[in-house]
Every structure is written in C-alpha cells, then in structure tokens.
Design an enzyme around this catalytic site. Structure first.
Site, PDB file in Angstrom:
ATOM      1  N   CYS A 136       0.828  -1.201   0.000  1.00 59.77           N
ATOM      2  CA  CYS A 136       0.000   0.000   0.000  1.00 59.77           C
ATOM      3  C   CYS A 136       0.867   1.257   0.000  1.00 59.77           C
ATOM      4  O   CYS A 136       1.353   1.690   1.045  1.00 59.77           O
ATOM      5  CB  CYS A 136      -0.919  -0.003   1.215  1.00 59.77           C
ATOM      6  SG  CYS A 136      -1.916   1.486   1.346  1.00 59.77           S
ATOM      7  N   CYS A 171      -0.377   4.126   2.089  1.00 61.00           N
ATOM      8  CA  CYS A 171      -0.166   3.963   3.534  1.00 61.00           C
ATOM      9  C   CYS A 171       1.288   4.233   3.902  1.00 61.00           C
ATOM     10  O   CYS A 171       1.573   4.867   4.911  1.00 61.00           O
ATOM     11  CB  CYS A 171      -0.482   2.536   3.984  1.00 61.00           C
ATOM     12  SG  CYS A 171      -1.972   1.833   3.316  1.00 61.00           S
ATOM     13  N   ASP A 172       2.216   3.696   3.105  1.00 61.24           N
ATOM     14  CA  ASP A 172       3.617   3.641   3.540  1.00 61.24           C
ATOM     15  C   ASP A 172       4.585   4.470   2.700  1.00 61.24           C
ATOM     16  O   ASP A 172       5.768   4.574   3.048  1.00 61.24           O
ATOM     17  CB  ASP A 172       4.090   2.169   3.522  1.00 61.24           C
ATOM     18  CG  ASP A 172       3.238   1.298   4.436  1.00 61.24           C
ATOM     19  OD1 ASP A 172       2.792   1.816   5.469  1.00 61.24           O
ATOM     20  OD2 ASP A 172       3.016   0.124   4.095  1.00 61.24           O
TER      21      ASP A 172
END
Ligand code: NDP
Length: 307
Positions: A132, A135-136
C-alpha cells in the site's frame, strides 16, 4: 433475531446497508478488520461518479458510512470468524465468539492484496515491503523504491510514489502492461519512473539490517540475475477474495470468489456483493452497484417470507 446482517463495510456493504436501512430492514453491519475496505488505503479516487476533482478514499468511505447510519444502519466494529447456513439457520460467529442470527445475509467482505510469497519478502513486510503506497509511501521520501506488477494498481502506486521518492522502478514479469492505457502511458512518460520488463523479484535483500536494502532480480527470458538498490518494495500483484469464513458454506470458484447468479449465492437468503464475488471489474462503483442489488434482493426475499 436480526432481519438482515451485512458483512463488510466497503462500498458494497455500505451501499447495501443504505438501501436496506431506507427500506426499513434495520440492517446490522459487521464492519470487519479494515472498516471502509480497500478504499481507505487509496489517496485519490478519480473515477467515482460525482467527484470531478477526485475524492480521498477514506473521506468517501466516511461519507458512505454516515449516509447509511443516517437512515438507521447499525455498524459494529467486529469481524465474522465463521458462519452456519445449514437449513434455516443464518448464524454468524464473531471473532470474540458472540453470535448473530439473521433472516438474511449480505456478504460483502471484499478482497485483500496479494504478495509474491518469497520467504525474504514475507520476513520484511512492514520493514520495507508493503502492499500500500498510500499507507507507507511517505516513509521513503527522497529514496529509491520498486513496484512489482503491471496492472492498474501497480501504475497508481508508481505514480503516487513518484511524487515522494527519488526514483521508482516498476518491475513487470511480461513485456506489456495489463493496466488501462491512460495509466500505463502516464507511467511510461514519467521522468522519475523506470520500467524493467520480463523481470521478477528473486529475493528481497536486507543485509542483516532487517530492513530492505535491495532486490535480486531475474530476467525471465534470459535467466540473468541482477541487483537493484531500493529501500522499499511495493507489491501490486492483485488480490485474494476474503472468503475464508464461508469456505464449505457457499459455492466458490477455483480462486475462492463466491459464485453468484446476479447477487444470489448458492444458499437461499444469502447474497454477495462487491469484490468478494467479482474477479473482473473490482471497482468502487461496481461494488456499490452490486451492494444496491443485494439489498433489493434481500428486501424481496424477506418480503416473500413475511419478514
Ligand atoms: P491485476 O490482476 O489487474 O494485475 C496484477 C498484476 O500483477 C498483473 O500485471 C500481473 O501480471 C502481476 N502479477 C500477478 N502475480 C504476479 C506474481 N506472482 N509475480 C509478478 N507479477 C505478478 O490487479 P490490480 O490490483 O492491478 O487491479 C485489479 C482490478 O482493479 C483491475 O480490474 C483494475 O483495472 C482495477 N483497478 C482500477 C483502478 C483504476 O481504474 N483507477 C485502480 C486500481 C485497480 P500479468 O499482467 O503478467 O498477469
């Protein structure tokens, strides 16, 4: 006894809940481990109708939830661990052991990102290996990263990362992308995105630091091995349907997707909507559409049984 239980809280589950609530079915939604589903890990949704300037995935899901709740949908933040659909029973067992009985059920548990399955990759999930980018990605500002895959997700991940990192290398096992043309062309034209064709990841390297330092790559045509120094590996190789609790209870295909006719499953009174039954389209808007269909079918089913 509940009238209708909806399992899952992505676009399919929340649209089903909205329609069911407006039809006075008083639905109970079991939201699952990732409330809001996959869109909560999507930065900008540009293809959901009604948002010409794009909408952030988490915001879109919050609004869908609020809309369903406004009409009386009840949402519990728990996960369904098992089900019993034998005979007249429609019983759900939650992860804490609590049980819910319902006259009708809509399964909308979606799908989850797949990984490559290499031991070196599994070991480093969360320490440089991610599925992701939204997300990261921010952890890799100014660094070099790689994205594996040739579909729309891989293109979106690469384009998102290109705004943050120094350089993105897309690694694809064939010599042509499966992604839609518009996204593929944006990737191919991007100055900070390189593409390695006919290439797979052979090993994720961590050189005793327990975080990603690079990749060993293999050209699938020549067998040649090479090294690529990256600090992050983003895996975008498709999805697996979240159907474990329904195995043996609902008919599924070889990939584990629930088999539906329309939105009907192999069990009367149990319907399925969204990615859990759709290996083909997998869009937020198609998931929402099938959630609507499932709620209308559930309403009809309950009506026919005097519910
Ligand atoms: P896809 O299944 O479309 O693509 C997966 C990619 O990963 C393929 O290129 C595949 O290669 C590759 N792959 C699969 N397994 C491996 C492996 N073990 N090793 C290396 N590579 C592998 O999944 P996506 O998640 O990209 O997309 C899913 C659906 O969602 C699609 O319908 C897509 O159109 C849609 N989507 C749409 C978006 C949008 O419109 N904005 C955004 C994101 C997704 P190969 O091509 O060789 O099979």
């Amino acid at each position: 006894m509940e009238n209708l239980a909806v399992i899952g809280s992505g676009p399919a589950g929340l649209t089903a809940a909205l329609y069911a609530a407006r039809a006075d079915l008083n639905p109970l939604v079991v939201a699952g481990l990732q409330p809001g589903g996959q869109l909560t890990t999507t930065a900008d949704v540009e293809n959901y109708p009604g948002f010409p300037e794009a909408v952030a995935g988490p915001l879109l899901m919050r609004r869908m939830r609020e809309q369903a709740e406004r009409f009386g949908a009840r949402i519990v933040n728990d996960e369904v661990a098992g089900v019993d659909f034998d005979g007249e029973r429609r019983e759900l067992t939650l992860s804490d052991g609590a049980k819910i009985e319902a006259r009708a059920v809509i399964v909308a548990t979606g799908a989850s990102a797949r990984y490559l399955g290499l031991p070196s990759e599994q070991k480093l999930i969360g320490r440089g290996v991610s599925a992701c980018a939204t997300c990261d990605g921010a952890f890799y500002r100014g660094q070099e990263v790689a994205v594996v895959g040739g579909g729309d997700t891989a293109m979106e991940e690469a384009l998102f990362l290109s705004r943050l990192v120094a350089r993105v290398t897309v690694i694809h096992r064939r010599n042509a992308f499966r992604a839609s043309r518009v996204l593929a062309e944006r990737v191919l034209a991007h100055a900070r995105i390189a593409v390695l064709w006919d290439t797979v990841v052979d090993e994720v390297r961590d050189v005793a630091q327990n975080e990603v330092t690079g990749l060993r790559l293999k050209n699938v045509k020549t067998g040649a091995l090479s090294d690529l120094a990256v600090r992050g590996l983003f895996v975008a190789v498709g999805h697996t349907p979240n159907t474990a609790p329904f195995r043996g209870r609902l008919e599924m295909n070889a990939q584990g997707y629930i088999v539906t006719r329309g939105v009907r499953t192999s069990v009367e009174g149990v319907f399925a909507a969204g990615d859990v039954q759709d290996p083909t389209y997998r869009q937020a808007v198609t998931a929402a559409g099938s959630g609507c269909m499932a709620a209308l079918e559930a309403e009809r089913y309950l009506g026919s049984r005097g519910g």
